[in-house]
Write an enzyme that holds these catalytic residues in place. Structure first.
Site, mmCIF file in Angstrom:
data_model
loop_
_atom_site.group_PDB
_atom_site.id
_atom_site.type_symbol
_atom_site.label_atom_id
_atom_site.label_comp_id
_atom_site.label_asym_id
_atom_site.label_seq_id
_atom_site.Cartn_x
_atom_site.Cartn_y
_atom_site.Cartn_z
ATOM 1 N N PHE A 233 0.812 -1.232 0.000
ATOM 2 C CA PHE A 233 0.000 0.000 0.000
ATOM 3 C C PHE A 233 0.838 1.273 0.000
ATOM 4 O O PHE A 233 0.346 2.339 0.360
ATOM 5 C CB PHE A 233 -0.990 0.001 1.174
ATOM 6 N N GLU A 237 7.249 1.023 -0.152
ATOM 7 C CA GLU A 237 7.871 1.581 -1.363
ATOM 8 C C GLU A 237 9.301 1.994 -1.043
ATOM 9 O O GLU A 237 10.227 1.634 -1.747
ATOM 10 C CB GLU A 237 7.054 2.772 -1.894
ATOM 11 N N ARG A 315 2.463 15.195 -6.179
ATOM 12 C CA ARG A 315 1.227 14.582 -6.685
ATOM 13 C C ARG A 315 -0.006 15.289 -6.111
ATOM 14 O O ARG A 315 -1.058 15.344 -6.751
ATOM 15 C CB ARG A 315 1.180 13.072 -6.435
ATOM 16 N N GLU A 718 -4.621 2.647 -7.653
ATOM 17 C CA GLU A 718 -4.894 3.742 -6.733
ATOM 18 C C GLU A 718 -6.224 4.469 -6.950
ATOM 19 O O GLU A 718 -6.869 4.882 -5.985
ATOM 20 C CB GLU A 718 -3.747 4.760 -6.804
HETATM 21 N N1 LUZ Z 1 5.791 6.787 -6.106
HETATM 22 C C1 LUZ Z 1 6.646 7.625 -6.715
HETATM 23 C C2 LUZ Z 1 4.468 6.842 -6.333
HETATM 24 O O1 LUZ Z 1 7.831 7.559 -6.447
HETATM 25 N N2 LUZ Z 1 6.181 8.488 -7.604
HETATM 26 C C3 LUZ Z 1 4.873 8.611 -7.909
HETATM 27 O O2 LUZ Z 1 4.503 9.424 -8.736
HETATM 28 C C4 LUZ Z 1 3.971 7.761 -7.240
HETATM 29 N N3 LUZ Z 1 2.666 7.850 -7.460
HETATM 30 C C5 LUZ Z 1 1.843 7.056 -6.806
HETATM 31 C C6 LUZ Z 1 2.339 6.150 -5.906
HETATM 32 N N4 LUZ Z 1 3.644 6.033 -5.685
HETATM 33 MO MO1 MOS Z 2 2.315 3.462 -3.940
HETATM 34 S S1 MOS Z 2 1.479 4.899 -2.846
HETATM 35 O O1 MOS Z 2 1.727 3.335 -5.422
HETATM 36 O O2 MOS Z 2 3.553 2.669 -3.335
#
Ligand code: LUZ
Ligand code: MOS
Length: 764
Positions: A233, A237, A315, A718
Site C-alpha cells: 500500500f 515503497e 502529486r 490507486e
Molecule cells: N511513487 C513515486 C508513487 O515515487 N512516484 C509517484 O509518482 C507515485 N505515485 C503514486 C504512488 N507512488
Molecule cells: Mo504506492 S502509494 O503506489 O507505493
C-alpha cells in the site's frame, strides 16, 4: 482471433489464491532459515526530540545470547539513508527527531535474549521541544524541501470578477498501512563479501542501493529477492529499506544469517504513515456556478525526514483540481518537518489529500450559495481540450461520461427522492448521499522512473520462465504477467512460471507503485516475448519453406500459417529452434513514450493517461449514537479494456473500502510528546466486514482504453481509493438533514465521536 484469446485468458483466477488460502504462499518469514540464523531487534527512541547525552550498552553486550550491539559508529559506509534526500540516520547518533527512531541494533541468538538485553541498556536524552503540527512547523521555518506552486491563469484578477467567493480550511489525517505482513528482511552472507537479501519491499532497487551505501560497497554485491508481500500500500515503497539495512549490517559484519522482522506494535510506532495535511482554500464562482478561480495552500505533515514526502507533495499539486476544469488556479504546497516518524507513500500518494480540499471547497460553496453540491460538481467537470494546471491538455476525458452514466444507471433522482422521504419519516435516523468524481494521472510523476524490464526464458521442453521488475503484493500482478505471456506465445498458462523478483535477473527496477506496475512491466514483458516470438516464427517459415510475408501464428499451442493449421506444436517449434541454435531467451525493456515534465516552469505532460470514474455513496447516520453505516456505493469506472475483470474488481473494492476507512474511522493519534497512541489494532480501527458498504456496484465504462496501457487495460491500483472521499460528504449531508445548523468542519476522518458532536452542535 486475438480478441477471442484475450477473452479466454480473461477468465483466469488469481494464481496466488490457492497458495494463500492453504497457507503455502511464501513470505519473508516463511523462507527456510539457514543454520545459525540470528535475530536483530531495534532499540528506538522513547523521546520525540532531544540530544543524545549517553548511550551505554556495555552490560547488555555481556549477557548470554547477545552476539553484538550496533550503534551508528559501527556503520561501515554512510549512516544517512533516504531515497530523495539522504537526511535520515539509520541509527541516531547525536540527536533523536521522533519517537520510534532507531538508536541501536541488538543482534542475538534468540528474541528472548534480545528482550532481556534491552532492559540493561541506558540511553539518556536531553529533551527538546516537540512539534507535531505542520502549520506550527511552517511558522518555525521547518521545511523538508523547497515549497512549490502550480499556476494557471491569474487568480488575482479572476477573483475580482467572481459573484461568489468562499474561503476555508480542510484537514485529512494520517493512515496506517496495516499490511498483513509486517516489514522485514532476512540476509545472509555469500561468497565474495556479498549478501543475499530477502526483503518485503515494493522497491528492490531502493533497498539494494541503500544497503550498498550503508555498507560502503557496490550494488553488485547485494542481491535482493522478493517472493511476494502480504500487502504494501506504499508503506514498503521506500520504508522497507531500513529493515533491510539492519539485517544486512549485522549479516555482513558478523558473517552470519540475520533476520529483522518487527512485531506489529514495533512496526506501527517506527514506520511513517500517509501524510496528514492541513490546507487553506479559496474558491470563486460566477452566477452560473462555474468555478472561475481556485487557490489552495497545502501544509503537508512530512515527519522528521524527507522520505517520499517531496514526491507526494508533487502529486498533491497534480491532483489539486481533481476532475474539474478551472481557468484560474494557484496551488502552493509546503512539506513541513515535524517530530513524527517520516510519513510516506500510501495508495494515492498525496492525490487523495489534494482532492479532498477541492471537494471541501465545492461543498462549502454549494452550501453557502444554497444549491446542491452535485450541481457545481457537474457544471465544472472537464472536457477534452482544456488544460490541467500543469500544462497537460485533457485528451481522454471520461469525466462527464462516468458521471452521467452512474447518475442514469442508478437513477439519482430516485435515490434523492427516497432519501427525502426516509428523512421525513424518521426523526432520529437520517440518510445522506454524495457524488465523488475521480481523475487520476497514470505514470510516476518523476519521468525517469517510468521504465521497466523483463527477462523471459523458453526452456527447450516448451515451458517458460518469466521474471519482471514487478512485485506481487496481493494485487494480482503475477496473474496479469502470466496472461501477457500466454497471450503473446499462444500457449497455456500452465506452461508458464512466474519467478520471484530478483535484482540479478531484472536490475534497476522502479518500485511497484504509482498504479503503473502492470503497464510498465507488462510492456517490457510483451517486448521480450515478441522478440522470442519473431525468432520462432522465422524457424517455422524455414521448416515450411515459407516466404517472409506469410503470416505465422501460434494459437492454443498449434502453428498456423496464413490462417491454416499445420501439424506442428509449440513444443516442437521450440525444440527445432534449439536444434537450430536460436536464442530462446530475451530481455525486454520499456520506457513510457511521450511523457515529460519541466520542474523549472512546473509544466509538461507528466502522465501517460488518466483514469476516470464517479461514485455515488449513500449512508445512514444514527442520530442518537453518532454511528453510521454505508448503505451503498455505485460507481462507473473507466477500466479501458480490462484483461482480468475479477482482479480489477478486487482492486476497486479494496481501494474503495480503504478510502472509506481513511475518511471515516482510521484515526492516527499522537500525543503532544509525539507518542503514537493508536499503536495497535485495539486503538486503531480499520474497516471490517461489518463496516463495508452493504451494497457495492461497479460498472465498467465502455471505452477503448489507452494504447499506453497494457493491452488497453487501464491502471487500477490507486484511483478507486478516492471514491472513499464520497463517504465523508454523504455522512456530512446526513448530519445536516438532522440539524441544518450543525457545525461540521472539513476535517477527516469523520469518526462517530465527531459525528455525535456535530449532530448536537449549533452555529451561533
Ligand atoms: N511513487 C513515486 C508513487 O515515487 N512516484 C509517484 O509518482 C507515485 N505515485 C503514486 C504512488 N507512488
Ligand atoms: Mo504506492 S502509494 O503506489 O507505493
Amino acid at each position: 482471433m486475438i480478441a477471442e484469446q484475450i477473452n479466454t485468458v480473461n477468465t483466469i483466477p488469481n494464481i496466488d489464491a490457492a497458495g494463500h488460502v492453504t497457507g503455502r504462499s511464501i513470505y519473508v518469514d516463511d523462507i527456510p532459515v539457514m543454520h545459525g540464523t540470528l535475530v536483530a531487534k531495534i532499540i528506538d527512541s522513547k523521546l520525540g526530540h532531544g540530544i543524545i547525552k549517553k548511550i551505554d550498552y556495555s552490560k547488555a553486550e555481556m549477557l548470554e545470547g547477545i552476539v553484538r550491539i550496533f550503534s551508528a559508529k559501527d556503520i561501515p559506509g554512510q549512516n544517512e539513508i533516504g531515497g530523495i534526500i539522504a537526511d535520515e540516520p539509520l541509527l541516531a547518533e547525536y540527536k533523536v527527531l521522533f519517537q520510534g527512531q532507531p538508536i541501536l541494533l541488538i543482534v542475538a541468538e534468540t528474541e528472548d535474549a534480545a528482550e532481556e538485553a534491552i532492559k540493561n541498556i541506558i540511553i539518556e536524552i536531553e529533551p527538546l521541544p516537540v512539534v507535531i503540527d505542520p502549520r506550527e512547523a511552517f511558522r518555525q521555518g521547518q521545511l523538508l524541501c523547497k515549497s512549490r506552486t502550480f499556476q494557471k491563469g491569474n487568480i488575482a484578477t479572476a477573483f475580482t470578477t467572481c459573484k461568489y467567493i468562499f474561503e476555508g480550511t480542510a484537514e485529512t489525517g494520517g493512515q496506517e498501512h496495516l499490511y498483513l505482513e509486517t516489514q522485514g528482511a532476512y540476509a545472509y552472507p555469500v561468497e565474495g563479501d556479498s549478501l543475499r537479501l530477502f526483503s518485503s519491499t515494493q522497491g528492490l532497487r531502493h533497498v539494494q542501493e541503500t544497503v550498498a551505501h550503508v555498507l560502503g560497497i557496490g550494488m553488485n554485491k547485494i542481491e535482493v529477492d522478493v517472493t511476494r508481500l502480504g500487502g504494501g500500500f506504499g508503506g514498503k515503497e521506500d520504508q522497507a529499506a531500513m529493515w533491510a539495512c539492519m539485517a544486512s549490517l549485522a549479516a555482513w559484519t558478523l558473517k552470519r544469517p540475520v533476520k529483522c522482522i518487527p512485531h506489529r506494535m514495533e512496526d506501527m510506532r517506527m514506520t511513517g504513515k500517509r501524510n496528514p495535511y492541513k490546507s487553506d482554500y479559496k474558491i470563486g464562482l460566477d452566477e452560473n456556478y462555474k468555478i472561475i478561480a481556485y487557490e489552495a495552500t497545502y501544509y503537508q505533515n512530512g515527519g522528521a525526514s524527507a522520505d517520499l514526502s517531496p514526491a507526494i507533495l508533487e502529486r498533491t499539486l497534480f491532483h489539486g483540481t481533481n476532475s474539474y476544469d478551472i481557468p484560474n488556479v494557484q496551488l502552493t504546497a509546503h512539506s513541513c518537518k515535524t517530530n513524527l516518524p517520516p510519513n510516506t507513500a500510501f495508495r494515492g500518494f498525496g492525490g487523495p489529500q489534494g482532492m479532498f480540499v477541492i471537494e471541501a471547497a465545492i461543498d462549502h460553496a454549494a452550501k453557502e450559495a444554497g444549491v446542491e453540491t452535485t450541481l457545481i460538481q457537474r457544471a465544472n467537470l472537464m472536457v477534452n481540450g482544456t488544460e490541467f494546471p500543469y500544462g497537460q491538455i485533457v485528451a481522454d476525458s471520461e469525466a462527464k461520461h462516468c458521471w452521467d452514466e452512474v447518475v442514469q444507471l442508478h437513477n439519482l433522482d430516485n435515490i434523492k427522492q427516497q432519501i427525502e422521504t426516509f428523512n421525513k419519516e424518521n426523526l432520529l435516523i437520517k440518510k445522506g448521499f454524495s457524488l465523488m468524481p475521480v481523475c487520476f494521472g497514470i505514470s510516476f510523476t518523476n519521468t525517469m522512473m517510468n521504465q521497466a524490464r523483463a527477462l523471459v526464458h523458453v526452456y527447450w521442453d516448451g515451458t517458460v520462465s518469466v521474471s519482471t521488475g514487478a512485485v506481487e503484493m496481493g494485487q494480482g500482478i503475477n496473474t496479469k504477467m502470466l496472461q501477457v505471456t500466454a497471450k503473446t506465445f499462444g500457449i497455456s498458462t500452465k506452461k508458464i512460471k512466474l519467478e520471484t523478483t530478483n535484482t540479478t535477473r531484472v536490475a534497476n527496477t522502479s518500485p511497484s507503485a504509482a498504479s503503473a506496475t502492470s503497464d510498465l512491466n507488462g510492456k517490457a514483458l510483451l517486448n521480450a516475448c515478441n522478440q522470442i516470438m519473431e525468432r520462432l516464427k522465422e524457424v517455422v517459415r524455414t521448416i515450411f519453406n515459407e516466404a517472409e510475408e506469410s503470416i505465422v501464428n501460434i494459437i492454443d499451442e498449434q502453428v498456423f500459417i496464413n490462417g491454416v493449421q499445420k501439424d506442428l506444436s509449440w513444443n516442437e517449434v521450440v525444440k527445432q529452434a534449439f536444434f537450430k541454435r536460436v536464442n530462446l531467451s530475451a530481455k525486454g525493456h520499456y520506457a513510457t513514450p511521450v511523457i515529460n515534465f519541466d520542474k523549472t516552469i512546473e509544466k509538461g505532460h507528466p502522465f501517460a493517461y488518466h483514469v476516470y470514474g464517479t461514485a455515488i455513496t449513500v449512508v445512514t447516520v444514527d442520530c442518537v449514537r453518532g454511528t453510521y453505516e454505508i448503505d451503498a456505493v455505485h460507481a462507473v469506472h473507466d477500466f479501458g479494456t480490462t484483461i482480468n475483470r475479477n482482479i480489477d474488481l478486487g482492486q476497486i473494492e479494496g481501494g474503495l473500502v480503504q478510502g472509506i476507512g481513511w475518511m471515516t474511522m482510521e484515526e492516527v493519534v499522537y500525543n503532544g510528546a509525539g507518542k503514537l497512541l493508536s499503536n495497535a489494532l485495539s486503538t486503531y480501527k480499520i474497516p471490517d466486514i461489518y463496516s463495508v458498504p452493504k451494497e457495492v456496484n461497479i460498472h465498467f465504462l465502455k471505452t477503448e482504453g489507452s494504447d499506453l496501457a497494457i493491452f488497453k487495460s487501464k491502471a487500477v491500483g490507486e484511483p478507486p481509493l478516492m471514491y472513499g472521499i464520497g463517504a465523508f460528504f454523504a455522512i456530512r449531508n446526513a448530519i445536516l438533514a438532522f440539524n441544518p445548523a450543525a457545525i461540521i468542519p472539513y476535517t477527516a476522518p469523520i469518526t462517530p465521536e465527531k459525528v455525535l458532536m456535530a449532530l448536537y452542535s449549533k452555529r451561533s
